[in-house]
Design a protein around this motif. Structure first.
Motif, mmCIF file in Angstrom:
data_model
loop_
_atom_site.group_PDB
_atom_site.id
_atom_site.type_symbol
_atom_site.label_atom_id
_atom_site.label_comp_id
_atom_site.label_asym_id
_atom_site.label_seq_id
_atom_site.Cartn_x
_atom_site.Cartn_y
_atom_site.Cartn_z
ATOM 1 N N ILE A 169 0.730 -0.601 0.035
ATOM 2 C CA ILE A 169 -0.054 0.233 -0.298
ATOM 3 C C ILE A 169 0.893 1.448 0.634
ATOM 4 O O ILE A 169 2.306 1.292 0.797
ATOM 5 N N MET A 170 0.462 2.135 -1.043
ATOM 6 C CA MET A 170 1.292 3.163 -1.089
ATOM 7 C C MET A 170 1.328 4.401 -0.438
ATOM 8 O O MET A 170 -0.040 4.697 -0.463
ATOM 9 N N TYR B 49 -3.315 1.898 -2.396
ATOM 10 C CA TYR B 49 -2.921 3.903 -1.476
ATOM 11 C C TYR B 49 -3.293 4.243 -1.189
ATOM 12 O O TYR B 49 -4.822 4.687 -1.206
ATOM 13 N N VAL B 50 -2.924 5.552 -0.301
ATOM 14 C CA VAL B 50 -3.313 6.006 0.840
ATOM 15 C C VAL B 50 -3.214 7.394 0.495
ATOM 16 O O VAL B 50 -2.248 7.653 -0.098
ATOM 17 N N CYS B 51 -3.646 8.606 0.782
ATOM 18 C CA CYS B 51 -3.188 10.094 -0.047
ATOM 19 C C CYS B 51 -2.697 10.803 2.317
ATOM 20 O O CYS B 51 -3.974 10.452 2.934
ATOM 21 N N LYS B 52 -2.266 11.344 1.698
ATOM 22 C CA LYS B 52 -1.651 12.188 3.514
ATOM 23 C C LYS B 52 -3.084 13.111 2.821
ATOM 24 O O LYS B 52 -2.575 13.887 2.091
ATOM 25 N N PRO B 53 -3.012 13.902 3.943
ATOM 26 C CA PRO B 53 -3.250 13.071 5.269
ATOM 27 C C PRO B 53 -4.734 12.372 5.463
ATOM 28 O O PRO B 53 -5.680 12.312 5.213
ATOM 29 N N PHE B 54 -3.881 11.103 6.762
ATOM 30 C CA PHE B 54 -5.206 10.098 6.517
ATOM 31 C C PHE B 54 -5.946 10.176 7.441
ATOM 32 O O PHE B 54 -4.702 10.081 8.592
ATOM 33 N N SER B 55 -6.358 9.198 8.295
ATOM 34 C CA SER B 55 -7.242 8.515 9.565
ATOM 35 C C SER B 55 -6.678 7.311 9.522
ATOM 36 O O SER B 55 -6.154 6.651 8.666
ATOM 37 N N PRO B 56 -5.567 7.180 10.779
ATOM 38 C CA PRO B 56 -4.667 5.762 10.354
ATOM 39 C C PRO B 56 -6.304 4.686 10.815
ATOM 40 O O PRO B 56 -5.230 3.141 10.546
ATOM 41 N N THR C 163 -10.092 9.238 2.219
ATOM 42 C CA THR C 163 -10.653 10.852 3.295
ATOM 43 C C THR C 163 -11.818 10.333 2.862
ATOM 44 O O THR C 163 -11.821 11.094 1.789
ATOM 45 N N ASP C 164 -12.407 12.123 3.602
ATOM 46 C CA ASP C 164 -13.590 11.912 3.319
ATOM 47 C C ASP C 164 -13.920 13.950 3.589
ATOM 48 O O ASP C 164 -14.406 15.191 3.735
ATOM 49 N N ASP C 165 -11.659 14.545 3.339
ATOM 50 C CA ASP C 165 -11.842 16.104 3.512
ATOM 51 C C ASP C 165 -12.444 16.391 2.416
ATOM 52 O O ASP C 165 -12.008 16.232 1.191
ATOM 53 N N GLU C 166 -13.325 17.438 2.468
ATOM 54 C CA GLU C 166 -13.730 18.184 1.701
ATOM 55 C C GLU C 166 -12.401 19.008 1.085
ATOM 56 O O GLU C 166 -13.173 19.471 -0.686
#
Ligand code: CA
Length: 224
Positions: free
Chosen positions: A74-75, A96-103, A184-187
């Protein structure tokens, strides 16, 4: 054992804490060089791989690992657009997951990837290709065809289309699709969904009308 390759100590520690709480054992490396040798020796269950690393960039590490093993990767990256483009080049990462991410989301991704791998004991062999309407979905190859033609999709577009195809007619909110794509659900990413949908429509060509915006809610795919 989950190997975390991350040079930002704080992030590495948070990830390790959450994964440990979820019942995994973790190991930590803070540089890209040496990952290959470490993986050869210790054979981790999964690698969480940061993109920007001292020693050797994450993308090269990913290629190196793929040259000798199929450990799930997982990148982890802060560069949403960049990773999308690069992963389109068949890099071989599983997610892959994007920063900022929730742990918490990262832990969920780790579980999902491991579950997927367990369900397909021979990742090299083909999973059944599913047909839905004019589409076929080949999850193992991350490939979708429409009327027999393979669509050229980025990883995000593939994930988006996959989600919509597996639930035809279902209306997904932007937030749901964001979580699917970026964990993420970051708007701040809200508009990214519209861009991906716009691009996806282009790929669908004359069939673009199947992918509909539902005013004030989100998107749905109606099979012809
Ligand atoms: Ca980094």
């Amino acid at each position: 054992m989950i190997l975390i390759v991350e040079d930002e100590e704080k992030i590495a520690r948070v990830l390790a804490d959450y994964l440990t709480a979820a019942g995994y054992t973790t190991a930590l490396l803070s540089r890209g060089d040496g990952v290959g040798a470490w993986v050869r020796e210790h054979r981790p269950e999964l690698v969480l791989l940061d993109l920007l690393l001292p020693g050797k960039p994450g993308l090269e590490v990913c290629r190196e690992l793929r040259s000798f093993c199929d450990v799930p990767i997982i990148m982890v990256t802060a560069m949403v657009e960049e990773i999308d483009r690069l992963l389109g080049l068949e890099l071989g990462a599983d997610d892959y997951v994007c920063k900022p991410f929730s742990p918490r989301e990262v832990v969920a991704r780790v579980k999902a990837v491991l579950r997927r791998r367990q369900a397909t004991p021979n990742p090299g062999t083909a999973q059944p290709v599913q047909a839905m309407g004019p589409f076929t979905l080949d999850e193992a190859r991350m490939r979708v065809t429409l009327h027999g033609e393979t669509l050229e999709l980025t990883v995000s577009e593939f994930k988006l289309l996959r989600k919509l195809l597996l639930h035809p007619g279902h209306v997904f909110s932007r937030t749901q699709l964001l979580v699917e794509l970026h964990g993420t659900d970051d708007e701040a990413f809200d508009r990214a969904i519209d861009t991906h949908v716009k691009n996806l429509r282009k790929r669908l060509g004359p069939s673009a009308g199947m992918l509909r915006a539902v005013y004030g809610v989100g998107y749905q795919l109606e099979l012809e």
